[in-house]
Design a protein around this motif. Structure first.
Motif, PDB file in Angstrom:
ATOM      1  N   UNK A  49      48.635  31.425  40.678  1.00 33.39           N
ATOM      2  CA  UNK A  49      48.164  32.662  40.048  1.00 33.39           C
ATOM      3  C   UNK A  49      46.767  33.020  40.578  1.00 33.39           C
ATOM      4  N   UNK A  50      46.451  34.292  40.541  1.00 30.68           N
ATOM      5  CA  UNK A  50      45.117  34.786  40.904  1.00 30.68           C
ATOM      6  C   UNK A  50      44.503  35.467  39.701  1.00 30.68           C
ATOM      7  N   UNK A  51      43.221  35.268  39.510  1.00 34.21           N
ATOM      8  CA  UNK A  51      42.507  35.975  38.454  1.00 34.21           C
ATOM      9  C   UNK A  51      41.128  36.380  38.975  1.00 34.21           C
ATOM     10  N   UNK A  52      40.782  37.629  38.683  1.00 29.07           N
ATOM     11  CA  UNK A  52      39.462  38.148  39.033  1.00 29.07           C
ATOM     12  C   UNK A  52      38.609  38.063  37.774  1.00 29.07           C
ATOM     13  N   UNK A  53      37.549  37.277  37.820  1.00 32.44           N
ATOM     14  CA  UNK A  53      36.705  37.072  36.636  1.00 32.44           C
ATOM     15  C   UNK A  53      36.129  38.393  36.126  1.00 32.44           C
ATOM     16  N   UNK A  54      35.775  39.313  37.028  1.00 34.03           N
ATOM     17  CA  UNK A  54      35.235  40.605  36.583  1.00 34.03           C
ATOM     18  C   UNK A  54      36.262  41.380  35.760  1.00 34.03           C
ATOM     19  N   UNK A  96      40.420  31.738  41.422  1.00 30.30           N
ATOM     20  CA  UNK A  96      39.529  32.572  40.623  1.00 30.30           C
ATOM     21  C   UNK A  96      38.472  33.185  41.531  1.00 30.30           C
ATOM     22  N   UNK A  97      38.372  34.511  41.522  1.00 29.61           N
ATOM     23  CA  UNK A  97      37.293  35.214  42.222  1.00 29.61           C
ATOM     24  C   UNK A  97      36.209  35.510  41.193  1.00 29.61           C
ATOM     25  N   UNK A  98      34.992  35.060  41.470  1.00 34.16           N
ATOM     26  CA  UNK A  98      33.885  35.298  40.545  1.00 34.16           C
ATOM     27  C   UNK A  98      33.044  36.480  41.015  1.00 34.16           C
ATOM     28  N   UNK A  99      32.217  36.979  40.117  1.00 35.91           N
ATOM     29  CA  UNK A  99      31.238  37.983  40.503  1.00 35.91           C
ATOM     30  C   UNK A  99      30.150  37.330  41.336  1.00 35.91           C
ATOM     31  N   UNK A 100      29.424  38.130  42.089  1.00 35.36           N
ATOM     32  CA  UNK A 100      28.403  37.597  42.996  1.00 35.36           C
ATOM     33  C   UNK A 100      27.319  36.774  42.334  1.00 35.36           C
TER      34      UNK A 100
END
Length: 188
Positions: A49-54, A96-100
């Motif tokens: 699964x993929x999740x974008x934290x933003x 998980x992709x986090x914000x910068x």
């Protein structure tokens, strides 16, 4: 791991310990480096699964990130971001992709380094400037020169991002090239 997607590469016979690593894979790096796009493609290739934290932060708050910044300031946003990322880390193996700025929070950084495979996506300022110009809604850039802001942020954040055990360069080419490099490092 079973994969249903025929375009996903078979596991490398030389795969190392990370092949069966149950921890989430967390992408960190500057805004515009491609964490969300690369994260989606990486998750697809890994069958995770993929999740974008933003996106999760916006959902939890019931408002957009610019609205959160306007109402609560950056400190309020970062507090919510920290809580959301902690929750995501408990949800098992995923990308998980986090914000910068997420990795700049000491508590969030410690959690990521302790309980995830942290991957720092890095790119030249010219690439970041070109990419951030394609999308609006970045509160830290509102009414400012993107090159100047990104240069200043990079000077502060680069030494902290460098704490991640894996660093991958994201170039001007297709994001698939970056995904290929991550797959190599993960032994896939």
């Amino acid at each position: 791991m079973q994969r249903n997607n025929k375009s996903v590469q078979a596991p490398d016979k030389r795969a190392g310990d990370r092949l069966a690593d149950p921890r989430p894979i967390v992408l960190i790096g500057m805004m515009g480096v491609g964490k969300s796009t690369i994260g989606r493609r990486l998750a697809l290739r890994l069958g995770l699964p993929f999740v974008d934290a933003d996106d999760e932060i916006e959902h939890a708050a019931g408002m957009t990130i610019p609205e959160i910044f306007a109402r609560y300031g950056e400190a309020g946003f970062r507090d919510g971001e920290r809580r959301v990322i902690a929750r995501l880390m408990e949800e098992g193996q995923q990308v998980i992709a986090t914000g910068g700025g997420a990795f700049m929070n000491e508590e969030t950084r410690a959690l990521i380094l302790d309980r995830a495979i942290a991957i720092w996506l890095d790119a030249d300022i010219d690439i970041l400037v070109e990419r951030v110009s394609r999308r609006e809604g970045r509160p830290l850039l509102q009414g400012k020169d993107p090159r100047q802001v990104l240069t200043e942020l990079a000077a502060i954040r680069t030494p902290v991002y460098a704490l991640a055990p894996i660093k991958i360069r994201s170039g001007a080419g297709p994001h698939e090239q970056t995904v290929d490099r991550i797959m190599e490092v993960l032994g896939r």
